[in-house]
Write an enzyme that holds these catalytic residues in place. Structure first.
Site, PDB file in Angstrom:
ATOM      1  CB  CYS A  61      -4.769   4.930  -3.324  1.00  0.00           C
ATOM      2  SG  CYS A  61      -4.944   3.501  -2.247  1.00  0.00           S
ATOM      3  CG  HIS A 147      -0.192   2.974  -3.170  1.00  0.00           C
ATOM      4  ND1 HIS A 147      -1.556   2.970  -3.018  1.00  0.00           N
ATOM      5  CD2 HIS A 147       0.033   2.478  -4.402  1.00  0.00           C
ATOM      6  CE1 HIS A 147      -2.127   2.515  -4.120  1.00  0.00           C
ATOM      7  NE2 HIS A 147      -1.176   2.205  -4.982  1.00  0.00           N
ATOM      8  CG  HIS A 200      -7.214  -4.360   0.198  1.00  0.00           C
ATOM      9  ND1 HIS A 200      -6.623  -4.178  -1.049  1.00  0.00           N
ATOM     10  CD2 HIS A 200      -8.419  -4.934  -0.055  1.00  0.00           C
ATOM     11  CE1 HIS A 200      -7.449  -4.604  -2.002  1.00  0.00           C
ATOM     12  NE2 HIS A 200      -8.549  -5.075  -1.427  1.00  0.00           N
TER      13      HIS A 200
END
EC number: 2.7.7.12
Lengths: 375, 375
Positions: A61, A147, A200
């Site tokens: 990621c 994450h 995000h």
């Protein structure tokens, strides 16, 4: 693999079913668009079983701490020292202490940077085939070094910081010569258009104002000219009086399901006080907004666990000269419950199977039954 | 369960990649909308693995032969005797001989029938909360008595019959007092908004013209007034000259990827000859149209096997008085390759990662490499 249960969909109440023989169309006074409301459509049989997209595990990621070199250098970043406590000493590289929220240029931008010499095709002035370069900016707001997938998994201090990032980056772009329009938005889950799962949001600034946005500005300007009032303030006042579409309200912020909502379960958040620009909100107002957005998403996820969702922040476009102060900022939050199908694409008219009054009632029920994590 | 491979996506050519630093925006002269083209967006990483929806096996398909009682009685049906030969004697109930294509009222209509006394909520004339009843018609065109999923699995005689059904039903609604707008569309696959997998299309007629459709009519009228020409005829002439966006063309019909296409790989089919109304096409023209639509879908499925797709048929809305004859019918066919995400919802401006020139080149390659089943 999880199966998305159709039973998670909000079903219309007995009251809505009684009205089921009747479709109606409602006018959105902001956009000037009519939408069709057809509650009986929720009753149709559904032969498909959807499966949640899975997430590749072999892809590093680019938004996780330790992988900062995978993105362009940050243009904004802030650190909340307390979040450091969430990690143990052997939790990986130590640079997590450097940022809690980080804004980076998008590596695959939809528009070119306004600062760079454009390499775009030259303008074609042909009447039939008109094209122009489009410049501005495209940034990613990485919302946590960890994450997580949804805003609701984040720490409240991080959520506040995300909204500070929005405010600062919009302020930045409003001062960049040539920028006419700034959009801040969030895609969570594949169905909502995300290509990465790490929590995000994004900002796109452009050197032109999209025509549908210009129409909203025009309609709000006309209302101000005709009545002397802000259209959004008038609608907020009327919604508070009518009550049935209000989801939640505090001293600063109100969340409603708009009367002519194009999408099922869409929730609109705005300030009670007239305010053209989101980026002009003070710290306390901003906190109220971020908390309301968090609460609304918590309720939507309660109704439809793991739902894909979007939100879009609408502030007065920097390119608009608005001497009568007719614009008023807002955020629309909407789970992705249905696909835009042939009729909607062909006609531009949306069919919404869930009445906003029903949507608001379901969300109010969540709000009463459960206190979100930290509020 | 099939996994939709992202590699099935059409990748931009080396030429498109060389231009990758440049985004451009293009104006659709019909809608007046600008779209952003950003070929570099196809290069971004994708962490999600999508899975095709599965189809419930315990649900009796209401569109299969033998289940006719599951739908309201047909308002139109035609039979091709030859298709009977496709079934063996013990293939089930014998009433398959009665119809090859069948049109029935939608059991879960988006709009109420214009013939019925409306039970819709009374009109609210409030400036902020305006609503109206919406009436018209909502029909399903069941395209075969057999349980096929895509138009391309059907017999060519059935495909011709489907287009005859469109023509007849539009003719019907154009003579119904009060009907202003008729849309014919097809949703194939869950991603395209289908709730049943049996090959079918739909018709919705309404007593008002959606505002985006009215804008197209207005723009085409303005072009006719300014130039004396039909805008679509002018664009078709210019496309034939430019060649790069033409997918296929015969003596009657042309298929192009429109210059300012809002969606990736969208193909527009229309007649070379000026023709306002689809429903005024003669038998031979109609055959050419149905064959071209079949061929385009075959090529799209060749590029992206099992793709979900839509098409929308746009004919001159019956409610439009058009003395200058400025409208010109068309069909848009588009695979569902990407999700409408936050920016697009918020701004109304689409980001298309595939240039129409690239899309047309890919489709032309299919057309050259393989002859569709029967042509």
């Amino acid at each position: 693999m999880d199966i998305i249960k159709q039973s998670d969909l909000v079903k219309p109440s007995a009251n809505a079913k009684r009205q089921a023989a009747a479709s109606e169309t409602r006018l959105d006074p902001f956009s000037g668009q009519w939408s069709i409301f057809a509650p009986q459509r929720t009753e149709r049989p559904d032969e498909f079983v959807e499966h949640r997209p899975t997430i590749k595990t072999d892809v590093a990621c680019p938004f996780c701490r330790g992988n900062e070199s995978e993105t362009p250098p940050a243009v904004w970043s802030k650190h909340i020292p307390e979040t450091a406590r969430l990690f143990s000493a052997d939790d990986g590289p130590a640079d997590y202490e450097d940022w809690s929220v980080r804004v980076v240029p998008n590596k695959f931008p939809a528009v070119d940077s306004i600062d760079e010499t454009s390499t775009a095709p030259s303008t074609r002035p042909s009447a039939l085939f008109q094209s122009n370069a489009v410049t501005g900016g495209h940034e990613v707001i990485v919302e946590s070094p960890r994450h997580f997938h949804s805003l609701t998994e984040l720490d409240i201090a991080e959520i506040d910081l995300i909204f500070q990032a929005y405010r600062d980056r919009i302020r930045h772009y409003r001062n960049v010569a040539g920028v006419q329009y700034v959009s801040v938005f969030k895609n969570v889950g594949r169905t909502a258009g995300a290509s990465l799962s790490h929590s995000h949001s994004q900002l796109i600034a452009t050197d032109r104002i999209p025509q549908p946005v210009a129409s909203v500005v025009e309609n709000m300007g006309r209302h101000r000219a005709n009545t002397g009032c802000c259209l959004r303030c008038d609608v907020v006042r009327a919604e508070r009086k009518a009550k049935e579409r209000v989801v939640a309200c505090d001293e600063t912020v109100i969340a409603t399901c708009p009367f002519a909502s194009q999408l099922p379960m869409l929730v609109r958040v705005t300030t009670l006080k007239h305010q053209a620009c989101f980026e002009d909100l003070g710290d306390r107002e901003l906190e109220s907004v971020s908390r309301m957005v968090y609460r609304v998403i918590t309720w939507l996820e309660q109704l439809r666990p793991g739902t894909a969702y979007n939100y879009c922040l609408h502030t007065k476009p920097p390119g608009i000269v608005d001497p009568s102060d007719s614009f008023h900022w807002y955020i629309d939050i909407f789970p992705r419950m249905s696909q835009v199908a042939g009729f909607e694409w062909g006609s531009g008219c949306m069919i919404n199977p869930i009445l906003p009054e029903e949507a608001a009632a379901s969300l109010r029920k969540c709000s009463a039954s459960r206190n979100p994590r930290r509020f």
